[in-house]
Scaffold this motif. Structure first.
Motif, short mmCIF file in Angstrom:
data_model
loop_
_atom_site.label_atom_id
_atom_site.label_comp_id
_atom_site.label_asym_id
_atom_site.label_seq_id
_atom_site.Cartn_x
_atom_site.Cartn_y
_atom_site.Cartn_z
N ILE A 114 76.41 92.94 -44.59
CA ILE A 114 76.68 91.74 -45.38
C ILE A 114 77.32 90.72 -44.46
O ILE A 114 78.28 91.03 -43.76
CB ILE A 114 77.65 92.03 -46.56
N THR A 115 76.75 89.52 -44.46
CA THR A 115 77.32 88.47 -43.63
C THR A 115 77.99 87.42 -44.52
O THR A 115 77.72 87.34 -45.72
CB THR A 115 76.25 87.80 -42.76
N GLY A 116 78.85 86.64 -43.94
CA GLY A 116 79.50 85.53 -44.65
C GLY A 116 80.54 85.98 -45.66
O GLY A 116 80.77 85.31 -46.66
N ILE A 117 81.21 87.11 -45.40
CA ILE A 117 82.23 87.58 -46.34
C ILE A 117 83.42 86.62 -46.35
O ILE A 117 84.16 86.53 -47.34
CB ILE A 117 82.64 89.05 -46.01
N ASP A 118 83.57 85.85 -45.28
CA ASP A 118 84.63 84.84 -45.21
C ASP A 118 84.38 83.68 -46.17
O ASP A 118 85.26 82.85 -46.39
CB ASP A 118 84.75 84.31 -43.77
N ARG A 119 83.17 83.65 -46.75
CA ARG A 119 82.92 82.62 -47.76
C ARG A 119 83.31 83.10 -49.14
O ARG A 119 83.52 82.30 -50.05
CB ARG A 119 81.43 82.25 -47.75
N THR A 124 77.62 99.12 -44.28
CA THR A 124 78.32 99.65 -43.11
C THR A 124 78.70 98.58 -42.10
O THR A 124 79.42 98.85 -41.15
CB THR A 124 77.46 100.72 -42.42
N LEU A 125 78.17 97.37 -42.29
CA LEU A 125 78.50 96.28 -41.37
C LEU A 125 78.89 95.07 -42.20
O LEU A 125 78.16 94.67 -43.11
CB LEU A 125 77.29 95.95 -40.48
N ILE A 126 80.06 94.51 -41.91
CA ILE A 126 80.58 93.37 -42.68
C ILE A 126 80.93 92.27 -41.70
O ILE A 126 81.84 92.43 -40.88
CB ILE A 126 81.82 93.80 -43.50
N SER A 127 80.19 91.18 -41.78
CA SER A 127 80.42 90.09 -40.84
C SER A 127 81.41 89.10 -41.43
O SER A 127 81.27 88.67 -42.57
CB SER A 127 79.09 89.43 -40.50
N THR A 128 82.40 88.73 -40.63
CA THR A 128 83.49 87.89 -41.13
C THR A 128 83.56 86.52 -40.44
O THR A 128 84.54 85.80 -40.59
CB THR A 128 84.85 88.63 -40.96
N GLY A 129 82.53 86.21 -39.67
CA GLY A 129 82.50 84.92 -38.97
C GLY A 129 81.29 84.89 -38.06
O GLY A 129 80.61 85.90 -37.90
N PRO A 130 80.98 83.75 -37.45
CA PRO A 130 79.76 83.65 -36.66
C PRO A 130 79.79 84.33 -35.29
O PRO A 130 78.75 84.74 -34.76
CB PRO A 130 79.57 82.13 -36.48
N SER A 174 90.38 83.82 -46.36
CA SER A 174 91.39 84.53 -45.57
C SER A 174 90.81 85.77 -44.87
O SER A 174 91.52 86.44 -44.11
CB SER A 174 92.60 84.88 -46.42
N CYS A 175 89.53 86.06 -45.11
CA CYS A 175 88.90 87.20 -44.41
C CYS A 175 88.26 86.78 -43.09
O CYS A 175 87.70 87.60 -42.37
CB CYS A 175 87.83 87.86 -45.29
N PHE A 176 88.34 85.50 -42.77
CA PHE A 176 87.70 85.00 -41.56
C PHE A 176 88.18 85.74 -40.31
O PHE A 176 89.38 85.84 -40.05
CB PHE A 176 87.95 83.49 -41.40
N GLY A 177 87.23 86.28 -39.56
CA GLY A 177 87.54 86.91 -38.29
C GLY A 177 88.14 88.31 -38.37
O GLY A 177 88.41 88.93 -37.33
N VAL A 178 88.32 88.83 -39.60
CA VAL A 178 88.92 90.17 -39.75
C VAL A 178 88.00 91.24 -39.14
O VAL A 178 86.79 91.17 -39.26
CB VAL A 178 89.17 90.44 -41.26
N THR A 179 88.58 92.22 -38.46
CA THR A 179 87.76 93.26 -37.83
C THR A 179 88.06 94.68 -38.37
O THR A 179 87.53 95.66 -37.89
CB THR A 179 87.95 93.25 -36.30
N GLU A 180 88.98 94.76 -39.36
CA GLU A 180 89.27 96.07 -39.96
C GLU A 180 89.09 96.00 -41.47
O GLU A 180 89.59 95.07 -42.11
CB GLU A 180 90.72 96.48 -39.69
#
Ligand code: IMP
Ligand code: MG
Length: 337
Positions: free
Chosen positions: A279-284, A318-324, A288-294
């Motif tokens: 899932i990409t764009g979880i920061d949208r 299994t993969l969560i994208s939090t920024g570009p 406050s999830c922008f750039g999170v890696t855990e």
């Protein structure tokens, strides 16, 4: 043996390029090979502050130890390929299957000049539709007929299958997305080929029994470029006010933005034979999830969304994208050594 396919679950531009680049660094595949339509695709990969937009070279190019290939099913525009090879400095490690279909200037002129393709469908004008049409009519040149491509020629399926036989890892990159598949998408507002995982396997000459994993990439807020139905589409004012503004990598057209479509996600996961989802764009969902890696550092709002999405998809996310940027990702996969 380990062969992974990565495809788009919505209408394209889900962020496959970034996901492929991340997986390439993590899993260290010996070959990264592209399937999909052709240079109508635009993949964006951001490494540090540098942003690359690629249309022919596989997005996994950032991982320098992999051989890069373009599978037999893909259409090649030799001019775009040459530009990208020079810009990215990948000469010597990029290969083109000898049977790839070729896009000529005439295909581009036909694509742009055709009212049905350019206006009604809203094609990218990259010549893919007319080139695939000529290929079906058995009129198209193949890569082996083009002298400028001689240095890149390879039997790509043979190279891939040889590596798989030796137990090495291969990554197959899809392009576009499920919703614009010629077979399963919103016909006639679709691209000129199927875009599902089975097609990506066929494009690279890998039989279905040799595929181990299919990762389908979904976008928290899906987008669509070009014409055609989009059931969860929002008014531009709404997406603008949410700070979601995107422009196509190839055409620079403004992308239409919509909400999560659970029904489409479910159907797309089914046709693709999804084993894991990204899932990409979880920061949208939550800024406050922008750039999170855990995973533990995601907010409740983001986790609640992921739970709903996972139920729709029916496979683990299994993969969560939090920024570009390529390091802005949470990787929950169980990578076998
Ligand atoms: P064509 O593939 O250029 O013929 O375009 C047909 C339709 O697919 C148009 O609506 C395009 O905007 C869309 N399309 C083609 N390739 C992509 C892609 O890579 N991402 C998103 N939309 C695409
Ligand atoms: Mg794109």
């Amino acid at each position: 043996m380990s062969c992974t396919i990565i495809v788009g679950g919505f209408f394209g531009d889900e962020g496959k390029g970034k996901v492929v680049a991340h997986i390439a660094y993590q899993d260290k595949p010996v070959i990264i090979s592209r399937g999909g339509v052709g240079p109508n695709a635009g993949h964006t990969v951001q490494v540090g502050t540098r942003e690359y937009g690629v249309r022919m070279v596989p997005s996994g190019f950032v991982y320098e130890d992999a051989k890069l290939c373009i599978g037999s099913g893909v259409l090649v525009d030799p001019r775009i390929l040459k530009q990208e090879v020079e810009m990215l400095g990948v000469k010597g490690r990029i290969f083109v299957d000898k049977r790839c279909g070729i896009i000529t200037q005439e295909h581009i002129d036909r694509d742009k000049g055709d009212e049905h393709l350019s206006k009604t469908i809203g094609s990218t004008g990259s010549g893919c539709g007319p080139a695939n049409s000529d290929r079906v009519m058995r009129l198209s040149p193949q890569a082996k007929d083009v002298p400028e491509l001689a240095e890149y020629m390879l039997d790509v399926p043979k190279a891939i299958n040889d590596e798989l036989k030796q137990g090495n890892r291969v990554l197959l990159e899809g392009t576009q997305g499920f919703g614009i598949s010629l077979y399963y998408g919103t016909y006639p507002f679709v691209t000129s080929k199927d875009t599902s995982a089975s097609q990506i396997a066929a494009d690279n000459g890998v039989g279905p029994t040799n595929i181990d994993d299919v990762i389908v990439v979904f976008k928290a807020y899906p987008t669509r470029v070009g014409e055609g139905p989009f059931s969860t589409e929002m008014a531009t004012e709404k997406s603008d006010s949410m700070g979601i503004q995107e422009f196509g990598t190839v055409t620079h057209r403004k992308r239409r933005v919509g909400g999560w479509d659970g029904e489409m996600a479910q159907y797309s996961a089914m046709i693709n034979g999804c084993t894991q989802a990204a899932i990409t764009g979880i920061d949208r969902i939550d800024k406050s999830c922008f750039g999170v890696t855990e995973y533990g550092k995601l907010t409740k709002k983001a986790k609640d969304f992921l739970k709903i999405a996972e139920d729709d998809i029916g496979s683990p996310i299994t993969l969560i994208s939090t920024g570009p940027e390529i390091t802005q990702i949470i990787d929950l996969r169980d990578v076998k050594e």
